[in-house]
Design an enzyme around this catalytic site. Structure first.
Site, short mmCIF file in Angstrom:
data_model
loop_
_atom_site.label_atom_id
_atom_site.label_comp_id
_atom_site.label_asym_id
_atom_site.label_seq_id
_atom_site.Cartn_x
_atom_site.Cartn_y
_atom_site.Cartn_z
N PHE A 124 0.85 -1.19 0.00
CA PHE A 124 0.00 0.00 0.00
C PHE A 124 0.89 1.23 0.00
CE2 PHE A 124 -3.78 2.34 0.74
CZ PHE A 124 -3.50 3.33 1.67
N ALA A 131 5.23 14.00 2.40
CA ALA A 131 3.86 13.72 2.84
C ALA A 131 3.84 12.47 3.71
CB ALA A 131 2.94 13.52 1.64
N SER A 133 2.65 12.23 7.92
CA SER A 133 1.39 12.45 8.63
C SER A 133 0.47 13.33 7.80
CB SER A 133 1.65 13.11 9.98
OG SER A 133 2.33 12.22 10.84
N GLY A 342 21.22 -6.80 32.29
CA GLY A 342 22.22 -6.93 31.21
C GLY A 342 21.74 -7.85 30.11
N GLU A 365 1.38 3.36 9.89
CA GLU A 365 -0.09 3.31 9.77
C GLU A 365 -0.73 4.46 10.50
OE1 GLU A 365 -2.29 -0.18 9.68
OE2 GLU A 365 -0.57 -1.45 9.17
#
Lengths: 385, 327, 262
Positions: A124, A131, A133, A342, A365
């Site tokens: 997707f 561009a 958010s 640790g 997303e």
């Protein structure tokens, strides 16, 4: 864990199958893939052969016709084994949703069967360098040219870039109209003028592939347009509404794994003559982890069921599920490292990987800041003044 | 009638497989006790190459019968079956024995099926009592040896690899060529299109002087990996038990025991191995056995020359630390 | 469309089997059975041929009724049909009797192009059934196959022999045994798992196979167990107890004394 959610027989069968796949094809290799930042097609092949790519594809196209809840259960348990693999898997659904929700009969017949069989992965593509958010700031154009569209532009940080065959690309058909001028297209691997950029080096989710997509006079037939011109953002935002729960589900799987590993350690690691779990600072932290994980799970599951019940408007609900669950996963994995001391910091142990994997979930997303915007916006609609 | 015992001599390109020589050792004793003639049957494609086999004159059989035909070059299973079945029906041997090589394990069942007689696998010892031959083999469960008897002749068995030493005879065997009748069907349904000789010699594990081996007592694949580090320091080969192989901790080529490799090293270090018989038959010939196990009563602890009661991963870790510090 | 028969075995889950005190054979009916691991590879080989050349794949198994769940799981992997070969009279069969039973079942399922089996079972570990069954049916047997190809309508097996690697071409029908060296085996299919409750194997008893009682079960097995005994070990050496560190020191000392360490 402390709460067992009631599950139907078919859910248990599916989860057992995913656990079997996780143990055989993922668990022995996940740290190695993370270390080498390598994508291995083997677990994807196994998921395909197990029919799992058909989960939400309608039955008439060879899928199982299940809903958001089943998709989230699958993503949750895959993430338990490796969030890199579950990202490849979930991102493919992200790319399939536009076709399922808005595709024409011809498009569904052409693409969904091979998606259901896992023969073709999807991706997707909305984000661009300027561009993120601000999704409306996209600049990629799609110019109509007779029976074709010509795409020009760059998409950035696209999951499954290069390994997917089907790419949903949001591009401007009418730049003058701003948000209403965007359209959704299906671009296929091999289309002329479409190349994939270099593979990105990431902090986490290193078994998944992220690349740029470059469109240089990319020529595609007009039949590749999804729905109508101008519906691009509607397609994108509706898709993200559905997919958000998936990110929330990933968070649940990662957090569960982190909790289990660190809890086991706390019960066996002896310091000052006792297991460190005996110290309240430690046991209280685990109590906190359990509450946060259980509430995140309850929220994600109830939002899934809300969506599957046929709700029309669930942007706010899915934003809550995504934002809350992913924030909890970050908290839990950070504390899991601390509780292991640790050992939590060493790359021979998986907890540090859970922490690095969980971080991306707060960002992709739709960042959790954007999610809060959505929640606030939807909330405001509730009270009329 | 039933006066001879056949032993399968597996040859290839003028070489006799060492396992065919190993099996003659126990069979020699059996033949002597039962007053039978021990005959090595060699199938080959080239008479000169066969007769030039160095071990031929010193092997423990009374006789060596060889059959030559070009189709026998790769010892196709169906043709070997036909030849051996013919010899068996002509000479009615008391027993027919094969080494548990891949070839032996592929041909013996075909012969047994044709002759409708029993076939015993993994035999690692014989017993002769009251004129009867008992076949001994490890069996299911813990530390159980089964003694089998065959109700039909010929008695057939495949003998475990590396279970017997090769011994040389004082007397030369009688070597003769056997000609099969005119109409004998030399055809085979198998066509070898390509052959790549093995690049590596028999597994280094089976000839190693020092073996470090691990079992379930090591608790995890990560712990098992430490054996490889130890092996480097001691110039040893690594082996594993069957459960360890099935757990995916180590490759099947490194499995020691029944259906795995048999070892006879000078030093055998067993880490977290209980000593189930399926394993111990593969290493009981070791000269010096050291066992590290949390269970004092484990069979391996009793079998060992020196035992250390300890959690295997912990001792292994401590051992590696100290050995590395010494450098 | 050709037919491939895969012969699988349900083996006791390690640690769950009991040995019958009288016959000294495995009490399979009381054990929890899993699919013999090498048979998983054999199934994968058959299913790949189905994917490639549209073969019908039938899975058969000889065993007691508790083999049915194993066959159902095999169905979930993608075979077209499952058969259980089961009869009280078959119990206690050695490899000759077993091969007779399987050979008869195969003849009832002919014509077939290929029979595929795992190279050995993790319980009996004899590896004898594939070639023995082939001999009874007068078919070629190809053992220790690492890779099976179907090219231009012919089968080619790549197999590991004692002296090297062979590429063998053979006619069908034939029996092939597969070594578990396959790098990838497929998982079960969710669609099939969801419908598993409705799937039962067809059952072949001796009524269908019609074998002489003298040829099957214990009476049909020429090799019999005469006696079993426990191999006992009397402790022959020194046993040391202590902390890992001090024991490691002691072990190094012992190895040095014996000349295994400089």
């Amino acid at each position: 864990m402390l709460i067992e959610f009631p599950l139907k027989e078919e859910h248990k069968i599916m989860i057992d199958l995913i656990k079997e796949i996780g143990e055989a094809y993922i668990k022995p290799y996940s740290l190695e893939w993370d270390e080498k930042e390598a994508y291995d097609a083997t677990p994807i092949k196994a998921l395909a052969q197990a029919d799992l790519f058909g989960l939400i594809i309608p039955k008439e196209y060879g899928g199982l016709g299940f809903g958001t809840f089943e998709m989230c259960l699958a993503v949750e348990w895959l993430s338990y084994f490796c969030a890199g693999v579950s990202t490849t898997y979930a991102a493919s659904f992200l790319g399939a949703y536009p076709i399922i929700l808005f595709g024409s009969k011809e498009q569904k017949e052409r693409y969904l069967p091979s998606i259901a069989k896992g023969e073709k992965l999807c991706a997707f593509a909305l984000t661009e360098p300027q561009a993120g958010s601000d999704a409306f700031a996209i600049k990629t154009t799609a110019k109509k040219d007779g029976d074709f569209y010509i795409l020009n532009g760059i998409k950035q940080w696209i999951t499954n870039g290069g390994i997917a065959d089907i790419y949903i690309v949001i591009a401007l058909t009418d730049p003058a109209k701003g948000a209403r001028g965007a359209s959704a297209f299906i671009v296929e691997k091999g289309d002329p003028g479409f190349v994939v950029g270099k593979k990105e080096k990431k902090l986490g989710l290193r078994a998944s592939v992220t690349t740029d997509l470059i469109f240089n006079d990319c020529r595609i037939p007009k039949e590749r347009l999804i729905a109508k011109e101008g519906m691009g953002f509607m397609v994108a935002l509706k898709t993200l509404d559905y997919a958000r729960c998936g990110a929330g589900a990933q968070a649940l799987g990662i957090a569960q794994a982190a909790l289990e590993v660190s809890l086991k350690h706390a019960k066996t690691r002896v310091q000052f003559s006792q297991p460190v779990y005996q110290f309240q600072a430690v046991s209280h932290t685990f109590a906190e982890m359990a509450m946060r994980l259980s509430s995140a799970r309850a929220l994600v599951y109830s939002v899934c069921q809300y969506i599957d019940s046929g709700a029309k408007d669930f942007s706010g609900a899915s934003a809550m599920a995504k934002c809350f669950a992913t924030d909890q996963a970050m908290w839990i994995t950070e504390r899991a490292i601390q509780m292991m001391g640790g050992y939590g910091y060493m790359r021979d142990y998986p907890v540090q990987k859970f922490f690095r994997d969980a971080k991306c979930l707060q960002i992709y997303e739709g960042t959790n800041e954007i999610q809060r915007n959505i929640i606030a916006r939807e909330l405001a609609k509730w009270i009329k003044v | 009638m039933a006066e001879c015992i056949f032993a399968f001599g597996q040859c290839f390109e003028g070489k006799l497989h060492p396992a065919s020589l190993e099996i003659l050792t126990p069979l020699r004793e059996v033949a002597d006790r039962l007053n039978k003639r021990l005959i090595l049957i060699g199938l080959a494609d080239d008479k000169e190459k066969f007769l030039a086999i160095p071990e031929l004159k010193k092997l423990l059989a009374d006789e060596v019968w060889y059959i030559i035909h070009p189709n026998l070059k790769h010892l196709p299973d169906d043709l070997c079956e036909k030849v051996l079945v013919y010899l068996a029906s002509e000479h009615k041997p008391y027993g027919i024995f094969f080494p548990a090589t891949k070839k032996g394990l592929s041909v013996a069942p075909r012969v047994a099926g044709s002759l409708k007689t029993g076939l015993c696998a993994h035999v690692n010892a014989f017993e002769v009592k009251n004129g009867n031959l008992f076949l001994l083999r490890p069996t299911y469960g813990e530390n159980i040896i089964a003694k089998l008897i065959s109700q039909r002749l010929p008695i057939m068995a495949t003998l475990a690899l590396n279970a017997f030493p090769i011994k040389e005879a004082e007397k030369e065997p009688m070597i003769k060529e056997v000609h099969l009748p005119e109409g004998f069907d030399w055809s085979t349904k198998l066509t070898i299109k390509n052959f790549k000789p093995a690049k590596k010699s028999p597994s280094r594990l089976s000839v190693a002087k020092v073996v470090v081996a691990g079992g379930m007592g090591l608790k995890s694949k990560e712990n098992f990996q430490m054996l490889f580090e130890l092996a480097k320091i001691l110039n040893a080969e690594v082996g594993g038990t069957r459960p360890a192989v099935h757990a995916g901790w180590v490759n099947a080529e490194r499995m020691i025991g029944v259906s795995g490799v048999s070892v006879r090293p000078k030093l055998y270090l067993a880490f977290g191995i209980s000593g189930a018989i399926q394993h111990t038959v593969g290493m009981e010939g070791s000269e010096f056995i050291v066992s590290i196990n949390i269970d004092k009563e484990a069979p391996m602890m009793k079998m060992a020359h020196v035992g250390f009661v300890c959690d295997a991963p912990s001792l292994l870790r401590a051992l590696l630390r100290k050995l590395k510090a010494q450098d | 469309m050709g037919r491939i028969v895969v012969c699988i075995k349900g083996v006791p889950k390690p640690g769950t089997v009991k040995v019958d005190k009288e016959t000294h054979t495995l009490r399979r009916e009381s054990a929890e059975l899993i699919l013999n691991p090498p048979d998983r590879s054999a199934l994968e080989v058959a299913l790949r041929l189905k994917d490639q050349a549209n073969f019908e794949v039938i899975a058969i198994s000889m065993g007691p009724p508790n083999t049915i769940p194993v066959l159902q799981k095999v169905y979930a992997l993608g075979v077209d049909d499952i058969y259980l070969i089961s009869d009280r009279a078959f119990a206690g069969s050695d490899t000759l009797a077993t091969s007779r039973i399987i050979a008869k079942a195969l003849s009832l399922l002919s014509p077939f192009d290929l029979v595929v089996m795992g190279a050995r079972s993790i319980d009996g570990e004899t590896g004898q059934v594939p070639p023995e069954t082939a001999s009874l049916l007068n078919l070629p047997s190809i053992t220790y196959v690492k890779e099976l190809r179907f090219v231009d309508g012919k089968f080619i097996a790549i197999r590991e022999d004692d002296f090297g690697e062979e590429e063998v071409e053979f006619p069908s029908p034939a029996i092939v045994s597969i070594t578990p060296e396959i790098d990838y085996v497929r998982p079960p299919s969710l669609k099939r798992l969801l419908s598993l409750k409705e799937i039962t194997p067809k059952i072949l008893t001796n009524a269908e196979l019609n074998l002489d009682e003298a040829d099957i079960g214990l009476s049909g097995s020429p090799t019999q167990v005469a006696y079993v005994f426990e191999k006992t070990f009397v402790s022959r050496g020194e046993i040391f107890e202590g902390e890992p560190d001090e024991l490691a020191e002691k072990l190094i000392k012992v190895l040095k004394e014996k000349g295994f360490l400089a």
